[in-house]
Design a protein around this motif. Sequence first.
Motif, mmCIF file in Angstrom:
data_model
loop_
_atom_site.group_PDB
_atom_site.id
_atom_site.type_symbol
_atom_site.label_atom_id
_atom_site.label_comp_id
_atom_site.label_asym_id
_atom_site.label_seq_id
_atom_site.Cartn_x
_atom_site.Cartn_y
_atom_site.Cartn_z
ATOM 1 N N THR A 56 0.852 -1.180 0.000
ATOM 2 C CA THR A 56 0.000 0.000 0.000
ATOM 3 C C THR A 56 0.891 1.234 0.000
ATOM 4 O O THR A 56 1.807 1.338 0.804
ATOM 5 N N ARG A 57 0.618 2.142 -0.929
ATOM 6 C CA ARG A 57 1.380 3.390 -1.025
ATOM 7 C C ARG A 57 0.407 4.564 -1.085
ATOM 8 O O ARG A 57 -0.618 4.500 -1.751
ATOM 9 N N THR A 58 0.742 5.645 -0.400
ATOM 10 C CA THR A 58 0.007 6.896 -0.490
ATOM 11 C C THR A 58 0.983 7.935 -1.020
ATOM 12 O O THR A 58 2.021 8.184 -0.423
ATOM 13 N N ILE A 59 0.621 8.528 -2.148
ATOM 14 C CA ILE A 59 1.523 9.423 -2.864
ATOM 15 C C ILE A 59 0.821 10.758 -3.071
ATOM 16 O O ILE A 59 -0.369 10.800 -3.385
ATOM 17 N N ILE A 77 5.062 1.155 -9.341
ATOM 18 C CA ILE A 77 5.314 0.371 -8.135
ATOM 19 C C ILE A 77 5.933 -0.950 -8.577
ATOM 20 O O ILE A 77 5.351 -1.669 -9.388
#
Length: 138
Positions: A56-59, A77
């Motif tokens: 999970t990534r928040t950008i 990713i």
Amino acid sequence: MGTPTGRIGRTAVVGLVAALAAGAGTAFVATGAGGGASMPANNPVDARDAALKVITRTITPTPTRTKGFTGYQTVTIRPPKQYVVLQGFATLSGGNTASVLITSTSSTAARYQVKLRFPGEQGRSGKLHVRVQLMPKQ
């Protein structure tokens, strides 16, 4: 031709649909996605049983290139070396409406990619949330 209205007609249609569904399910199970021998005996109950891993990534989106008044960004990713990408999901939250648009997403075994467009580069961009499901290399 309309739908059957009699009792015999409905029974025949229901039987035909059930037979087609059973035949399609049998054909899929018989061929399998991986070739039969590699399929598990029981379907996994959840991702942990299937040995799936989730990244999970928040950008915060910011345009990396601009053409005219429109900005663009590509977010990639990549999985760890022992995993391959199964699928991914990308959503935008917060920010002003239409300040950032997800134009496309794509995935291969080696990466999950999200392409963004900033029309007019106006407004607050909010956050991009990306979830990528991975599975171990075989």
